[in-house]
Design a protein around this motif. Sequence first.
Motif, short mmCIF file in Angstrom:
data_model
loop_
_atom_site.label_atom_id
_atom_site.label_comp_id
_atom_site.label_asym_id
_atom_site.label_seq_id
_atom_site.Cartn_x
_atom_site.Cartn_y
_atom_site.Cartn_z
N THR A 65 0.85 -1.19 0.00
CA THR A 65 0.00 0.00 0.00
C THR A 65 0.89 1.24 0.00
O THR A 65 2.05 1.20 0.41
CB THR A 65 -0.92 0.03 1.23
N VAL A 66 0.29 2.35 -0.45
CA VAL A 66 0.99 3.64 -0.41
C VAL A 66 0.11 4.63 0.34
O VAL A 66 -1.12 4.54 0.31
CB VAL A 66 1.29 4.16 -1.84
N PRO A 67 0.70 5.58 1.05
CA PRO A 67 -0.09 6.53 1.84
C PRO A 67 -0.99 7.39 0.96
O PRO A 67 -0.70 7.66 -0.22
CB PRO A 67 0.97 7.38 2.53
N VAL A 100 -7.75 -2.83 -2.46
CA VAL A 100 -8.15 -1.45 -2.74
C VAL A 100 -7.60 -0.51 -1.67
O VAL A 100 -6.95 0.50 -1.98
CB VAL A 100 -9.68 -1.35 -2.84
N LEU A 101 -7.84 -0.83 -0.41
CA LEU A 101 -7.43 0.02 0.71
C LEU A 101 -7.01 -0.89 1.87
O LEU A 101 -7.50 -2.01 2.00
CB LEU A 101 -8.58 0.92 1.16
N GLY A 102 -6.14 -0.37 2.74
CA GLY A 102 -5.77 -1.17 3.89
C GLY A 102 -4.95 -0.40 4.90
O GLY A 102 -4.36 0.64 4.60
N ASN A 103 -4.95 -0.92 6.13
CA ASN A 103 -4.05 -0.45 7.18
C ASN A 103 -3.76 -1.64 8.09
O ASN A 103 -4.04 -2.79 7.73
CB ASN A 103 -4.62 0.76 7.93
N GLY A 104 -3.22 -1.40 9.27
CA GLY A 104 -2.87 -2.49 10.16
C GLY A 104 -4.05 -3.19 10.81
O GLY A 104 -3.87 -4.21 11.47
N GLY A 178 -10.47 -8.35 8.55
CA GLY A 178 -9.97 -7.75 9.77
C GLY A 178 -8.69 -8.40 10.25
O GLY A 178 -8.35 -9.51 9.86
N ASN A 179 -7.98 -7.70 11.12
CA ASN A 179 -6.90 -8.30 11.90
C ASN A 179 -7.42 -8.64 13.29
O ASN A 179 -6.66 -8.69 14.26
CB ASN A 179 -5.71 -7.34 12.01
N ARG A 374 -7.66 4.31 12.09
CA ARG A 374 -6.29 4.62 11.69
C ARG A 374 -6.32 4.91 10.20
O ARG A 374 -7.16 4.39 9.47
CB ARG A 374 -5.34 3.46 12.01
N PRO A 375 -5.41 5.75 9.70
CA PRO A 375 -5.46 6.14 8.29
C PRO A 375 -5.36 4.94 7.36
O PRO A 375 -4.61 3.99 7.61
CB PRO A 375 -4.25 7.07 8.13
N LEU A 376 -6.12 5.01 6.28
CA LEU A 376 -6.06 3.98 5.25
C LEU A 376 -5.03 4.35 4.18
O LEU A 376 -4.88 5.53 3.83
CB LEU A 376 -7.42 3.80 4.60
N GLU A 377 -4.35 3.33 3.69
CA GLU A 377 -3.46 3.50 2.55
C GLU A 377 -4.09 2.83 1.33
O GLU A 377 -5.07 2.07 1.44
CB GLU A 377 -2.08 2.93 2.86
N ILE A 378 -3.53 3.10 0.16
CA ILE A 378 -4.14 2.69 -1.09
C ILE A 378 -3.38 1.49 -1.65
O ILE A 378 -2.15 1.52 -1.78
CB ILE A 378 -4.13 3.86 -2.09
#
Length: 403
Positions: A65-67, A100-104, A178-179, A374-378
Amino acid sequence: MAHYRSIGEVPPKRHTQHRRPEGGLYYEELMGEEGFSSDSSLLYHRAIPSAITASEVWELPDQRTVPNHPLAPRHFTLHDLTAADDGWRSVDAVTGRRLVLGNGDVRISYVAAGAPSPLYRNGLGDECVYVESGEADVETVFGVLNARSGDYVLLPRATTHRWVPKGPEPLRAYAIEGNSHITPARRYLSKFGQLLEHAPYCERDLTGPSGPLLVEGTDVEVLVKHRGSGGEVVGTRFVHPTHPFDVVGWDGCLYPYTFNVEDFEPLTGRIHQPPPAHQVFEGDNFVICNFVPRKVDYHPLSIPVPYYHSNVDSDEVMFYCGGDYAARKGSGIGQGSVSLHPGGHAHGPQPGAYERSIGAEFFDELAVMVDTFRPLEIGEGGRDAEDPEYAWSWARGLRGESA
C-alpha cells in the motif's frame, strides 16, 4: 457470536469419547477465540486435523500500500478491475482479490470471479465478505453456506473454506478482512450475547450451515494467510494427507453465517440520523455500516442528506452497491464505486444535493460503509481503479461545471 448451534453427530458430553460405528475414535478440535476465554465450537473430525505432509511459501497477491498523501478524498471504480471480456470466468474469489485500501487493522479488496477458489483460511482475522451480485456456495469445514446478492458472509478466523460461484454472471465480492474478530455492534448485545430489542436485526436473520459437509480426498492443498515475523502479511501452502472437510458434527457459538442486507431494519427519525444508526458489525479499530432503502427525516424543516462533517478520528469508505445515492449526484459515483473521505478533510453532499433533498420522503440507496480509526493507505487495485477528478468535484459543482 454467542448463539449456540449443534449440527451433525456430537457426543452427549464434551471432551469425551466419540466413536465411529466401527468403534474407532473421531478427533475433537476446539476452535476458540481469545485463548479459551471467548466463543468457541467443538468439531469432530474423521482424521487428525493437524496432520500435514508439506508446507511451502504461497506468494500472495500484491499486498503493498501507499499513503494517501498528499491528502485527498478519492473515488475508485471497482468494476474497472473486472477481467476483460469473459476473463472473469477463470478468476477465483480468493487469489483474484485486488487490494483497494488497507491499514494495520483492516484490508478491503474486490473481485469478480467465476472459478472455484482453492481451499483457504485467513489466520489474521475474521472476514466479512459482501456479495454485490451473483451467487456462490461457500463450502466450509462447518458445512455449506449459500451466498446470494446482498449477503454479508461472516467467516471466523482460521475457518477453512472455498468459494464456488454459481450461475452465468460473475460473483462480485467486496471483502473486508480484519486483523481481529468481526461481531455485531456491542450496543446491540446483552451481556450474554443475545441481540437486543433495539438491534436492527436478530438471530432469526442469520443463516448458518444446515449440515456437515463430508468430502473425500488425499494430498489436499490449503492456502493460509497469516502474519510474518515482522508483522507483514504472508502466505503458506499446506498439504493435508486427507481432506479437511471431514467433520461429522460440531456444536458451539463460533461458526460462519450469512446475513442479508434486506433484513436490516433501518432506524429513522424526524431529523438526520448519524452513521452509528446504520451500524451492522464492528472489529478492532473499525466499524461496518450499511445504508439501505428507507423513509427519511420527517421534521417539517429537515434536510434529509447528510450534513457536512469532518472525520476527526476516522477515514470513511463507502461502497455504492445499489439504488441512487442522493448525496453523490454530480460526482461520477455509480454502481461499484468506492469513495474514501479521509480524516482531516471535511466532506458531505455534492453541490446542489443539499437543496434538492428538501421534501424527500424516501431514499432508494444501498451502500456499505467502513469507518477506520487509523489512516487507510491505497492498494494496487485502488491505484488501478482511481478516478483522478473526484477530489475537485465539489469545487467544479460550485462553478456549474460537469463533474
